[in-house]
Design a protein around this motif. Sequence first.
Motif, PDB file in Angstrom:
ATOM      1  N   GLU A 200       0.828  -1.210   0.000  1.00 56.52           N
ATOM      2  CA  GLU A 200       0.000   0.000   0.000  1.00 56.52           C
ATOM      3  C   GLU A 200       0.863   1.260   0.000  1.00 56.52           C
ATOM      4  O   GLU A 200       0.599   2.216  -0.728  1.00 56.52           O
TER       5      GLU A 200
ATOM      6  N   LEU B 191       2.662   1.855  -3.371  1.00 57.36           N
ATOM      7  CA  LEU B 191       1.765   2.326  -4.419  1.00 57.36           C
ATOM      8  C   LEU B 191       1.611   3.846  -4.413  1.00 57.36           C
ATOM      9  O   LEU B 191       1.144   4.434  -5.387  1.00 57.36           O
TER      10      LEU B 191
ATOM     11  N   GLN C 144       5.412   2.893  -7.581  1.00 57.52           N
ATOM     12  CA  GLN C 144       4.049   2.583  -8.022  1.00 57.52           C
ATOM     13  C   GLN C 144       4.047   2.068  -9.458  1.00 57.52           C
ATOM     14  O   GLN C 144       4.741   2.583 -10.332  1.00 57.52           O
TER      15      GLN C 144
ATOM     16  N   LYS D  94       1.294  -0.578 -12.250  1.00 60.31           N
ATOM     17  CA  LYS D  94       0.146  -1.469 -12.379  1.00 60.31           C
ATOM     18  C   LYS D  94       0.508  -2.878 -11.926  1.00 60.31           C
ATOM     19  O   LYS D  94      -0.314  -3.598 -11.347  1.00 60.31           O
TER      20      LYS D  94
ATOM     21  N   ASP E  53       0.424  -3.078  -8.260  1.00 61.67           N
ATOM     22  CA  ASP E  53      -0.977  -3.066  -7.854  1.00 61.67           C
ATOM     23  C   ASP E  53      -1.625  -4.432  -8.059  1.00 61.67           C
ATOM     24  O   ASP E  53      -2.108  -5.061  -7.111  1.00 61.67           O
TER      25      ASP E  53
END
Length: 295
Positions: A204, A207, A212, A214, A217
């Motif tokens: 978390e 991100l 960060q 995709k 994620d």
Amino acid sequence: MSKIGFIGLGIMGRPMAGHLLDAGHDIYTALHSSPLPSDLKEKGANVVASPKAVAEHSEIIITMVPDTPDVEKVLFGEDGVIEGLKKDTLVIDMSSIAPMSTQDFAQRIKQAGGDYLDAPVSGGEGGAINAALTVMVGGSEAAFARGKPVLEVMGSSITHIGENGAGQTCKAANQIVVALTIEAVAEGLLFASKAGADVAKVRESLLGGLAQSKILDVHGERMINRAFDPGFKVKLHHKDLNLALEGARTLNLSLPGTANVQQLLQACVASGGAERDHASIACVLEQLANHEIGQ
């Protein structure tokens, strides 16, 4: 609306063909071992006997199959597309295959009176389901202009890279970046977990910063939750990195990071994980560390 042949109704091809049907196109397909998926049958997809018959019915033909030999067989094998190809038919190969072979296939289709785009995609099963694929296109400006409206039904980002083969070259570059990023995410989460940190909170936090992505994620969550049902299979990414490394050898180019991740994917295949999602590269690193992410 167009009469479109669609060959290859797997994890990616099935929803892609569904979007074309929803847009009002007529779809013709040839089946091998699996029956026509019920959702495509309900939407009115037509089944014919062979790729040759697909070509006989179609103005545009899309192939979405696993590897270079599969594309060659569909296009040029017995009862292949080329045997039924009509003048000015546009062939769009959306598989991920070797750029040099792509250039050869394009030339053969053009000599038979058709035209050709290589249009591999990125975005995995989710991108296919949501019509949000990134499509990397090689071919002439005229062929691209003709194919773009069809590609836009399946993708949200359509880029004309250059002449035939350029789309596949771009896809190889994409697969290098994706593979190395998956491996980096796995190492980062494994390090945090082994050190005793709450790995979900680590993800978390990451991100929100420069790390960060995709992949952090989507695939970071897969690694934490042990959710390795395939969106994109290990064996296919392994194949793609083999293509990239073959190209690198031709170019006299060293890609050490790519070679390392290719070996990790090879270990996934060797340990029975060929059909799992490529995020399961984390499992090989966990075996080396004798520690599972999230423990």
